[in-house]
Design an enzyme around this catalytic site. Structure first.
Site, PDB file in Angstrom:
ATOM      1  N   GLY A 148       0.823  -1.210   0.000  1.00  0.00           N
ATOM      2  CA  GLY A 148       0.000   0.000   0.000  1.00  0.00           C
ATOM      3  C   GLY A 148       0.857   1.261   0.000  1.00  0.00           C
ATOM      4  O   GLY A 148       0.599   2.204  -0.762  1.00  0.00           O
ATOM      5  N   TYR A 170      -3.842 -19.862   4.751  1.00  0.00           N
ATOM      6  CA  TYR A 170      -3.717 -18.663   3.905  1.00  0.00           C
ATOM      7  C   TYR A 170      -4.003 -19.011   2.442  1.00  0.00           C
ATOM      8  O   TYR A 170      -4.744 -18.293   1.744  1.00  0.00           O
ATOM      9  CB  TYR A 170      -2.283 -18.154   4.067  1.00  0.00           C
ATOM     10  CG  TYR A 170      -1.859 -16.984   3.222  1.00  0.00           C
ATOM     11  CD1 TYR A 170      -2.159 -15.677   3.606  1.00  0.00           C
ATOM     12  CD2 TYR A 170      -1.084 -17.166   2.067  1.00  0.00           C
ATOM     13  CE1 TYR A 170      -1.717 -14.592   2.850  1.00  0.00           C
ATOM     14  CE2 TYR A 170      -0.640 -16.091   1.317  1.00  0.00           C
ATOM     15  CZ  TYR A 170      -0.958 -14.802   1.712  1.00  0.00           C
ATOM     16  OH  TYR A 170      -0.504 -13.731   0.970  1.00  0.00           O
ATOM     17  N   ILE A 186       7.564 -10.348  -1.845  1.00  0.00           N
ATOM     18  CA  ILE A 186       7.701  -8.890  -2.006  1.00  0.00           C
ATOM     19  C   ILE A 186       8.577  -8.366  -0.857  1.00  0.00           C
ATOM     20  O   ILE A 186       8.550  -8.917   0.247  1.00  0.00           O
ATOM     21  CB  ILE A 186       6.313  -8.211  -1.907  1.00  0.00           C
ATOM     22  CG1 ILE A 186       5.301  -8.918  -2.813  1.00  0.00           C
ATOM     23  CG2 ILE A 186       6.383  -6.739  -2.248  1.00  0.00           C
ATOM     24  CD1 ILE A 186       3.846  -8.615  -2.432  1.00  0.00           C
ATOM     25  N   ASP A 241      12.634 -25.143   6.237  1.00  0.00           N
ATOM     26  CA  ASP A 241      12.954 -24.574   4.921  1.00  0.00           C
ATOM     27  C   ASP A 241      11.701 -24.142   4.178  1.00  0.00           C
ATOM     28  O   ASP A 241      11.773 -23.331   3.252  1.00  0.00           O
ATOM     29  CB  ASP A 241      13.664 -25.626   4.049  1.00  0.00           C
ATOM     30  CG  ASP A 241      15.176 -25.558   4.163  1.00  0.00           C
ATOM     31  OD1 ASP A 241      15.692 -24.548   4.689  1.00  0.00           O
ATOM     32  OD2 ASP A 241      15.831 -26.517   3.727  1.00  0.00           O
TER      33      ASP A 241
HETATM   34  P1  NAP Z   1       1.289  -5.775   5.172  1.00  0.00           P
HETATM   35  O1  NAP Z   1       2.472  -4.899   4.997  1.00  0.00           O
HETATM   36  O2  NAP Z   1       1.293  -6.745   6.306  1.00  0.00           O
HETATM   37  O3  NAP Z   1       0.009  -4.855   5.274  1.00  0.00           O
HETATM   38  C1  NAP Z   1      -1.226  -5.410   5.569  1.00  0.00           C
HETATM   39  C2  NAP Z   1      -2.247  -4.320   5.443  1.00  0.00           C
HETATM   40  O4  NAP Z   1      -3.548  -4.880   5.688  1.00  0.00           O
HETATM   41  C3  NAP Z   1      -2.054  -3.183   6.444  1.00  0.00           C
HETATM   42  O5  NAP Z   1      -2.390  -1.972   5.816  1.00  0.00           O
HETATM   43  C4  NAP Z   1      -3.070  -3.532   7.539  1.00  0.00           C
HETATM   44  O6  NAP Z   1      -3.533  -2.383   8.251  1.00  0.00           O
HETATM   45  C5  NAP Z   1      -4.198  -4.094   6.691  1.00  0.00           C
HETATM   46  N1  NAP Z   1      -5.073  -4.984   7.452  1.00  0.00           N
HETATM   47  C6  NAP Z   1      -4.769  -6.201   7.992  1.00  0.00           C
HETATM   48  N2  NAP Z   1      -5.839  -6.708   8.634  1.00  0.00           N
HETATM   49  C7  NAP Z   1      -6.851  -5.788   8.486  1.00  0.00           C
HETATM   50  C8  NAP Z   1      -8.183  -5.735   8.920  1.00  0.00           C
HETATM   51  N3  NAP Z   1      -8.721  -6.751   9.638  1.00  0.00           N
HETATM   52  N4  NAP Z   1      -8.925  -4.654   8.601  1.00  0.00           N
HETATM   53  C9  NAP Z   1      -8.383  -3.643   7.884  1.00  0.00           C
HETATM   54  N5  NAP Z   1      -7.135  -3.627   7.420  1.00  0.00           N
HETATM   55  C10 NAP Z   1      -6.362  -4.695   7.733  1.00  0.00           C
HETATM   56  O7  NAP Z   1       0.995  -6.622   3.845  1.00  0.00           O
HETATM   57  P2  NAP Z   1       1.664  -6.522   2.410  1.00  0.00           P
HETATM   58  O8  NAP Z   1       2.920  -7.299   2.466  1.00  0.00           O
HETATM   59  O9  NAP Z   1       1.630  -5.108   1.945  1.00  0.00           O
HETATM   60  O10 NAP Z   1       0.641  -7.406   1.555  1.00  0.00           O
HETATM   61  C11 NAP Z   1      -0.327  -6.825   0.697  1.00  0.00           C
HETATM   62  C12 NAP Z   1      -1.011  -7.948  -0.071  1.00  0.00           C
HETATM   63  O11 NAP Z   1      -0.056  -8.674  -0.842  1.00  0.00           O
HETATM   64  C13 NAP Z   1      -1.714  -8.967   0.819  1.00  0.00           C
HETATM   65  O12 NAP Z   1      -2.969  -9.295   0.265  1.00  0.00           O
HETATM   66  C14 NAP Z   1      -0.781 -10.167   0.788  1.00  0.00           C
HETATM   67  O13 NAP Z   1      -1.481 -11.364   0.991  1.00  0.00           O
HETATM   68  C15 NAP Z   1      -0.177 -10.071  -0.599  1.00  0.00           C
HETATM   69  N6  NAP Z   1       1.154 -10.673  -0.756  1.00  0.00           N
HETATM   70  C16 NAP Z   1       2.199 -10.295   0.053  1.00  0.00           C
HETATM   71  C17 NAP Z   1       3.454 -10.870  -0.155  1.00  0.00           C
HETATM   72  C18 NAP Z   1       4.670 -10.452   0.640  1.00  0.00           C
HETATM   73  O14 NAP Z   1       5.763 -11.021   0.417  1.00  0.00           O
HETATM   74  N7  NAP Z   1       4.562  -9.486   1.552  1.00  0.00           N
HETATM   75  C19 NAP Z   1       3.631 -11.829  -1.164  1.00  0.00           C
HETATM   76  C20 NAP Z   1       2.540 -12.160  -1.966  1.00  0.00           C
HETATM   77  C21 NAP Z   1       1.308 -11.577  -1.756  1.00  0.00           C
HETATM   78  P3  NAP Z   1      -2.702  -1.826   9.552  1.00  0.00           P
HETATM   79  O15 NAP Z   1      -1.415  -1.248   9.022  1.00  0.00           O
HETATM   80  O16 NAP Z   1      -3.591  -0.788  10.119  1.00  0.00           O
HETATM   81  O17 NAP Z   1      -2.484  -3.011  10.435  1.00  0.00           O
HETATM   82  P1  GDP Z   2       7.844 -18.244   1.983  1.00  0.00           P
HETATM   83  O1  GDP Z   2       8.561 -17.781   0.756  1.00  0.00           O
HETATM   84  O2  GDP Z   2       6.364 -18.173   1.847  1.00  0.00           O
HETATM   85  O3  GDP Z   2       8.311 -19.601   2.422  1.00  0.00           O
HETATM   86  O4  GDP Z   2       8.137 -17.245   3.162  1.00  0.00           O
HETATM   87  P2  GDP Z   2       9.378 -16.485   3.764  1.00  0.00           P
HETATM   88  O5  GDP Z   2       9.512 -15.129   3.180  1.00  0.00           O
HETATM   89  O6  GDP Z   2       9.168 -16.563   5.231  1.00  0.00           O
HETATM   90  O7  GDP Z   2      10.705 -17.279   3.291  1.00  0.00           O
HETATM   91  C1  GDP Z   2      11.032 -18.433   3.903  1.00  0.00           C
HETATM   92  C2  GDP Z   2      12.400 -19.002   3.459  1.00  0.00           C
HETATM   93  O8  GDP Z   2      13.474 -18.222   3.957  1.00  0.00           O
HETATM   94  C3  GDP Z   2      12.515 -20.375   4.105  1.00  0.00           C
HETATM   95  O9  GDP Z   2      13.344 -21.205   3.311  1.00  0.00           O
HETATM   96  C4  GDP Z   2      13.189 -20.032   5.435  1.00  0.00           C
HETATM   97  O10 GDP Z   2      13.841 -21.164   6.008  1.00  0.00           O
HETATM   98  C5  GDP Z   2      14.187 -18.969   4.959  1.00  0.00           C
HETATM   99  N1  GDP Z   2      14.634 -18.026   6.006  1.00  0.00           N
HETATM  100  C6  GDP Z   2      15.926 -17.838   6.385  1.00  0.00           C
HETATM  101  N2  GDP Z   2      16.017 -16.933   7.354  1.00  0.00           N
HETATM  102  C7  GDP Z   2      14.752 -16.483   7.572  1.00  0.00           C
HETATM  103  C8  GDP Z   2      14.209 -15.497   8.449  1.00  0.00           C
HETATM  104  O11 GDP Z   2      14.894 -14.842   9.226  1.00  0.00           O
HETATM  105  N3  GDP Z   2      12.853 -15.295   8.380  1.00  0.00           N
HETATM  106  C9  GDP Z   2      12.044 -16.003   7.517  1.00  0.00           C
HETATM  107  N4  GDP Z   2      10.741 -15.731   7.480  1.00  0.00           N
HETATM  108  N5  GDP Z   2      12.551 -16.963   6.700  1.00  0.00           N
HETATM  109  C10 GDP Z   2      13.868 -17.190   6.723  1.00  0.00           C
END
Ligand code: NAP
Ligand code: GDP
Length: 316
Positions: free
Chosen positions: A16, A138, A168, A272
């Protein structure tokens, strides 16, 4: 020029805030961008969600809000990951239908694909088998978004779609060591190791492979999907397959960006997770053949610099 109001749920999070930074510079005439956080209402609650839609009357919604966490959070809270995300997604989709939202873009993830699959994975393989057991709560909640996007299109003619990003990272990430994803977790652990003169510990074997997208790249591509990609079928937003890296290389890039010169160790008692989830970005490349992604080294350096500059207020 048509006016549009674009509501970004989860606007305070990693993605966001990246969309906010991108649209602050690149919004189009007539666009009003609204970035929500949980302070605006709890999207698990139908009444809160209804009030938000009544207040803003959005024409477009980018739906990011979710219960999000790394491998270790997913392993320990499968029920909450399933229930909270299912409730949030249902409230958003139904409000988008009722308010005749022109376009809804929701976020899936490459980690929700079948565990046992062919590589590289593409958009057509999402429902071809069970997800990895580590994040099944999830994964099933997210998969239902894709099912319902098609159902809403068939039954009500809605223009709902979804994007599939890889892992991300970037500014405003969740740097919690216990609950965060690997890059922010490693950045935080390396910071502590440097400060305290202790070893920098990588969890697991360091051999699993991942593709990482820098949040500002994802922001630009997400806005492009909202404006120009119109199909209920999802589209993967990923770097090329050649940019897939072992976790060990990621950790070394973090150490370099942090100028950490101490000992690096592996804790192989930690999981892992999935060995790999190599995603194919052929569909994206068919629309955006020349899109240039930020390199992992550059993105990690920017993320480390952001973490150091914002240490007091960063989520950790
Ligand atoms: P994030 O940094 O954890 O942010 C989550 C956001 O959702 C925050 O703005 C949080 O608000 C809001 N939120 C959570 N629960 C809520 C609720 N019950 N009501 C209203 N707002 C709520 O997540 P992100 O990493 O930006 O992820 C964004 C999207 O990408 C998600 O749909 C996630 O599943 C997807 N995604 C993420 C990754 C990754 O590696 N991060 C990878 C693939 C897909 P507050 O700040 O107020 O708590
Ligand atoms: P995933 O890609 O959905 O599995 O999620 P993560 O971003 O948590 O990545 C996990 C991978 O990174 C796994 O292979 C973990 O064993 C490895 N890893 C190594 N160090 C860390 C750490 O400090 N935090 C997390 N979350 N994963 C770690």
């Amino acid at each position: 020029m048509t006016n549009s109001t674009i509501l970004v749920t989860g606007g305070s999070g990693l993605v966001g805030q990246a969309i906010k930074a991108y649209t602050d510079e690149n919004s189009q005439p007539g666009e009003t961008w609204i970035f929500l956080s949980s302070k605006d209402g709890d999207l698990r609650v139908r009444g809160d969600t209804d009030k938000i839609f009544d207040k803003y009357q959005p024409t477009h919604v980018i739906h990011l809000a979710a219960k999000v966490g790394g491998l270790f959070a997913n392993l320990s809270q499968k029920v909450e990951f399933y229930r909270e995300n299912t409730l949030i997604n249902d409230n958003i989709m139904e409000n988008c239908r009722l308010h005749k939202v022109t376009k809804l873009v929701s976020m899936l993830s490459t980690c929700i694909f079948p565990d046992k699959t062919k590589y590289p994975i593409d958009e057509t393989m999402l429902h071809d088998g069970p997800p990895h057991p580590s994040n099944e709560g999830y994964a099933y909640a997210k998969r239902l978004i894709d099912t319902m996007n098609r159902a809403y299109a068939e039954e009500y003619g809605c223009n709902f779609t979804s994007i599939i990003p890889t892992n991300i990272y970037g500014p405003h990430d969740n740097f919690s060591i216990q609950n965060g994803h690997v890059i922010p977790g490693l950045i935080h652990k390396c910071y502590i190791a440097k400060k305290e003169g202790t070893p920098f510990t990588i969890w697991g074997s360091g051999t699993p492979l991942r593709q990482f997208i820098y949040s500002l790249d994802l922001a630009e591509l997400t806005v492009w999907v909202m404006r120009d990609y119109h199909s209920p079928d999802p589209i993967t937003l990923s770097v090329d397959e050649s940019a897939e890296v072992p976790i060990k290389d990621v950790a070394l890039a973090v150490a370099k960006a942090m100028k950490f010169e101490g000992e690096v160790v592996f804790d192989t008692t930690k999981a892992d997770g999935q060995f790999k989830k190599t995603a194919c970005n052929k569909k994206l490349r068919s629309y955006r053949p020349d899109y240039k992604f930020v390199s992992m080294e550059e993105g990690i350096q920017k993320s480390v610099d952001w973490f150091l500059a914002n240490y007091e207020t960063a989520r950790k």
